[in-house]
Design a protein around this motif. Structure first.
Motif: not given
Length: 251
Positions: A5-10, A82-91, A110-116
């Motif tokens: 897991v990679i954490v963005g804004a959580l 693998a996962t990247y997640h964030r809160t979105g900005t909405c109009t 990062s160990d989240v990204i691999s060739n596989s």
């Protein structure tokens, strides 16, 4: 369960230990997700440095979005790699439509990204809730994430007498996310093409395979001024790449 897991804004409620695979589509009320676009609809080509990837969601709603959760993830059947997640900005809603967007930084160090993880299998998960309580969520197909490739060309000597040999060399390299560097891409078919001076069309003259170091080398006969280039068709995991033309003056 999520294995990496990679954490963005959580938020605290979405702590790493409690994340599960995203659900399939769910709707409450008349909030409807109409479009999901990752990276402008183009494949994500990732080398050895970081890459910023956009995620944009269009929804039909009659109430402003109160909460948005946007995710880019890879996996199948609940087994998330693998996962990247964030809160979105909405109009604010305009003519019944609103747009929520965010971006993620993919980092091969990062160990989240691999060739596989190159190729397909990447999805976008969207979760929106409006102020009036309407809700929509779901998984959507995302673009491919590909390992960047580079290709070089050199045609020599220049100038050269007509009828004499011209040696064309090159090298095909592929980003190795596991090692954090580019390596020679061996055993790949690469086309040698020629464009005569004054023409706008390249013609394929031969196809070679790269050696164990990704190198290419061949000899041709000089017949006219023109440009020499290599072109590699690519795969689902690797983008196509073509060199600029290397001009040789034939006298």
């Amino acid at each position: 369960m999520r294995t990496q897991v990679i954490v963005g804004a959580l938020s605290a409620a979405l702590a790493v230990g409690v994340l599960t695979a995203p659900a399939v589509h769910a709707v409450r009320g008349d909030l409807a997700i109409t479009k999901v676009v990752v990276n402008g609809g183009k494949p994500v080509v990732l080398g050895t440095g970081t890459k910023t990837v956009s995620l944009s969601v269009t929804a039909r709603t009659d109430s402003p979005i109160r909460e948005s959760f946007l995710e880019l993830w890879h996996g199948t059947n609940g087994d998330v790699n693998a996962t990247y997640h964030r809160t979105g900005t909405c109009t604010a809603p305009s003519a019944g439509l609103t747009t929520c967007s965010t971006s993620f930084r993919l980092d091969p160090k990062s160990d989240v990204i691999s060739n596989s993880l190159a190729g397909g299998g990447w999805k976008a998960y969207v979760q929106l809730e409006a102020r009036d309580g309407d809700y929509a969520s779901g998984d959507y197909p995302a673009v491919r994430v590909q390992r960047a490739a580079s290709l070089t060309v050199n045609a020599a000597p220049e100038p050269v007498a007509k009828g004499k040999p011209v040696t064309v060399t090159g090298r095909l390299l592929l980003a190795d996310w596991n090692a954090g560097k580019y390596r020679g891409y061996s055993g790949q078919s690469v086309k040698l093409q020629f464009r005569k001076s004054g023409s706008s069309t390249y013609t394929t003259l031969k196809t070679l395979k790269t050696n164990s170091s990704g190198d290419l080398r061949t000899t041709v006969t000089a017949s006219a001024d023109g440009y020499w280039r290599w072109t590699f068709a690519g795969w689902s995991t690797v983008p196509a790449v073509t060199t600029a033309g290397d001009f040789v003056d034939v006298r």
